[in-house]
Design an enzyme around this catalytic site. Sequence first.
Site, PDB file in Angstrom:
ATOM      1  N   MET A  79       0.853  -1.370  -0.082  1.00  0.00           N
ATOM      2  CA  MET A  79      -0.053   0.016   0.007  1.00  0.00           C
ATOM      3  C   MET A  79       0.721   1.154   0.033  1.00  0.00           C
ATOM      4  O   MET A  79       2.251   1.232  -0.037  1.00  0.00           O
ATOM      5  CB  MET A  79      -0.974   0.012   1.108  1.00  0.00           C
ATOM      6  N   HIS A  80       0.170   2.401  -0.358  1.00  0.00           N
ATOM      7  CA  HIS A  80       0.635   3.768   0.145  1.00  0.00           C
ATOM      8  C   HIS A  80       1.722   4.172  -0.987  1.00  0.00           C
ATOM      9  O   HIS A  80       2.096   5.296  -1.082  1.00  0.00           O
ATOM     10  CB  HIS A  80       1.239   3.703   1.427  1.00  0.00           C
ATOM     11  N   ASP A 236      -2.729  -5.007   0.497  1.00  0.00           N
ATOM     12  CA  ASP A 236      -2.085  -6.196   0.814  1.00  0.00           C
ATOM     13  C   ASP A 236      -2.792  -6.791   2.316  1.00  0.00           C
ATOM     14  O   ASP A 236      -3.243  -8.123   2.301  1.00  0.00           O
ATOM     15  CB  ASP A 236      -0.374  -6.290   1.229  1.00  0.00           C
TER      16      ASP A 236
END
Length: 484
Positions: A79-80, A236
């Site tokens: 992520m991110h 995830d």
Amino acid sequence: MYLGIDVGTSSVKAVLVGEGERILGSASAALEVTRPHPGWSEQAPEAWVRACEQVLDELAATHRAEMAAVEGLGLSGQMHGAVLLGEGDKPLRPAILWNDGRSEAECRVLEERCPRLRELAGNIAMPGFTAPKLLWAAKHEPDVFAKLRKVLLPKDYLRLFLTGEHVSDMSDAAGTLWLDVAKRDWSDELLAATGLTREHMPRLVEGSQVSGRLRPELARRWGMTRAPVVAGGGGDNAASAVGIGAVRPGSAFVSLGTSGVLFVSNARFSPNTEGAVHAFCHAVPGIWHQMGVILSAAASLEWLSTLLNLPAPTLTAELGERVQGPSPVKFLPYLSGERTPHNDASARGAFVGLAHGQGREALTQAVLEGVAFAFADCLRVLSDAGTEIVRASAVGGGSRSHLWLKILASVLDRPLDVHAEGDFGGAFGAARLGRLAATDENPLAVAVPPPVAQVVEPEASWVPQYAEAYARWRELYPALKGRF
């Protein structure tokens, strides 16, 4: 047949799932992280594409008939990460990853520009999130920012290669700080705080919905009879929750991986920003989730293993099957700073209470207990947000240590379910989402927990001892904070 692809930080992994949700084949390809400056963490987006081609070429060669029958494909990913695209969808620079810490100052700017940020996004601005990275780029790489046309997350850049579509799902988008998490839609207010608009964002779908179809030339390359649908997928942890069956409100898992996650599904958006709880959309419609995140879980034991030059299983084996009660030595597992509940990138690890006569067994036990106490911090702030966790599934490499699970169950005073051997990670959850997109089945009927092989109950005599030890352990961080 269904495919799940997980874009991790260290590798891209694909699993091929058949009838009865049996994993028929899997393949992975390694990735490299570059660190051009201290605290930076970057990856080339093109590397995810090459790794995906490698793993699917391998599966096509070894499972020809099964690949031909693939109907749905799902994506999971780290992520991110910020993938900045210019004209023609060309990356303008390497992707800035989730564990990159360069934008700490921009987090403060972002919260000043948008006083309602925590209310809308449900999270504190942290350097790991996507939006502060774009503020950093605007300030430090203005030429790059001026050419920006789209921002994608890592798995969604891979989707662009697979389908030609700019799409993200709700769970991954919730980790950007641009999503109105309660409304499951982009927030114009949050976007404006970083100088962006909806034009820079991908289209949003639910994780179990169709985001597009595999490009025909790729379907032919991998021997598929027809181009399968590609599901929205998930970040995830949300995808892993689909894989482990943690989708119904109240269902939870605790992950003893490199980092640690206490994850629980919610029927509604339930933020607790004061406790640095992550409150995100789930990868299935109408469900949200919360996470307490600790940055060094099994990584703490691996650090001790490296320090003592002994394998981690050897260290835990030296403790035997039981301990005599809490260790007199206390350990803070903040080797890389901490998220929940402190949101302190400067926090550091510490041993406290060392004395003559204490050997490596005391250090090992202190590490196991320190990580367990950090999970207790997560449970505490989740409770502050109104969330009750009755029991949780245990996953991750650290869950192979029965003693560690026994300590953790006793510290949390909750039973932990250990599932039968299998791969229930992000790639498997992504395959389930691919199935849902292809069949339009009820997500709650498909994303069910695998069989439980063992239940690790709290040790009744340890519970009050660990409650007292946890109370003392909690005093260490405020006492040492000014010394970090």
